[in-house]
Motif scaffolding. Structure first.
Motif: not given
Length: 387
Positions: A2-3, A7-8, A273-276, A285-287
């Motif tokens: 899901e790119l 939020s990502r 990019c690692m947080g909620k 979160r890697y996206i």
């Protein structure tokens, strides 16, 4: 995958925004120290953007972890002075040798053995200390831009209650709207120009290896790669560290002739990019880091032009969105580092030393905080001989 998730996407954009606005000017100074032309400076930015973009995307896709890379800001700061008297060709030669040292650390697995000695509590304390200043700046920026930052802060607090997943994207949108309404973006002089990379033949010497390569290598490893792996560990990602170091070193080696002085792991921008805020699900979160890689590629392609675009954003807006995006990460890191009563004194001292921002021998506080924390815990963790 899901790119297209707001939020990502926003986490990736904020990562690049903070990275460029906070330290791009140092790269201009470092390149100018060796007499680089405007085209050559643009080539440096091209090489760094392309290198960061490729490594962010490929490593994140391969490991399915939020792997963020960056240029070495402390390394660039050292280059401003250490490059004095060197030619551009000699500088490139020094960059190549520094990257070779990083590759050796990765291939021999020396780095991974070192990182296995760092407890999660100490890694979390270090990360909290590194990021602590960002949370403070949210409120100090209220003094210079009370309407902008105050509205952003209010938006964040309200949206955190009503729609936590979109708190940061909404705060960013509100910040942009207010900036536009206050005529805070002066974009009339901006131009989009695709950068043409400039190949520079390297020149090698023992003098510049000692004076440039070694300091750049040490600072990059101590101030960037060690905190970068510690950030992954603090967020629960047990990514093998040696391959990450090897691939970033190889990328730096290949792009050094175009001006990439160092490609390394990131800690500060990576935490975004690692947080909620990037995603409630840690497995997704890697996206966000893939989006950061995409934005890095765009920044690299347009080189110096993109720096001018990022520079028009008000400093207070960038500071506020970075600090708010990192709040959850800071809270979680503090909770992790203080959860074990036996590790608590060492972890707290690690946090204090790191948050102090002290620099000794040109090495930043993150390294010294980790070192002190490990030394305090080491006697308790060593096997005791029978009486």
């Amino acid at each position: 995958m899901e790119l297209f998730n707001i939020s990502r996407l926003s986490a990736g954009f904020i990562t690049v925004l903070v990275g460029y606005t906070s330290s791009a000017v140092i790269i201009f100074q470092a390149a100018s120290a060796v007499g680089a032309s405007q085209d050559e400076i643009s080539s440096w930015l091209w090489a760094l953007g392309i290198g960061m973009g490729i490594t962010c995307i490929t490593l994140s896709l391969y490991y399915r972890h939020p792997i963020l890379t960056a240029w070495s800001t402390p390394g660039a700061a050292i280059l401003v002075t250490s490059l004095s008297g060197a030619s551009l060709n000699e500088a490139v030669g020094a960059f190549i040798l520094s990257s070779l040292l990083i590759i050796i650390c990765g291939v021999t697995r020396w780095f991974e053995k070192l990182m296995n000695l760092i407890p999660v509590s100490i890694a979390s304390a270090m990360l909290a200390g590194v990021l602590f200043e960002f949370s403070i700046r949210v409120f100090t920026s209220l003094e210079t831009a009370p309407i902008l930052v105050g509205t952003m802060l209010g938006t964040y607090l309200i949206s955190r209650t009503l729609t936590p997943r979109y708190a940061i994207p909404l705060t960013l949108v509100i910040g942009l709207v207010i900036t536009f309404s206050q005529n805070g973006l002066a974009g009339s002089s901006l131009s989009w120009e695709i950068t043409t990379p400039v190949f520079i033949w390297p020149s090698f010497s023992l003098t510049h290896f000692i004076g440039i390569s070694l300091p750049l290598f040490i600072v990059t490893m101590a101030s960037q790669n060690i905190p970068g792996i510690a950030a992954l560990r603090a967020h629960g990602y047990n990514t093998p560290s040696s391959p990450l170091i090897s691939w970033t070193g190889l990328t730096g080696l290949l792009l050094a002739p175009f001006g990439a002085f160092a490609i390394n792991l990131s800690a500060i921008t990576a935490a975004i990019c690692m947080g909620k805020e990037a995603d409630e699900n840690p497995a997704k979160r890697y996206i966000a880091s893939i989006w950061a890689g995409i934005f890095y590629l765009i920044a690299g392609i347009f080189g110096a032009s993109i720096v001018g675009i990022f520079a028009i954003f008000p400093k207070e807006m960038v500071v506020a969105i970075a600090g708010l995006a990192l709040l959850n990460t800071i809270c979680d890191s503090l909770s992790n580092c203080l959860s074990d009563p036996t590790d608590r004194p060492a972890a707290f001292l690690t946090f204090i030393v790191t948050a102090s921002g002290v620099t000794l021998m040109d090495i930043g506080s993150a390294f010294w905080g980790l070192l002190i924390g490990i030394l305090l815990l080491l006697p308790r963790r060593l096997p005791r001989s029978p009486a």
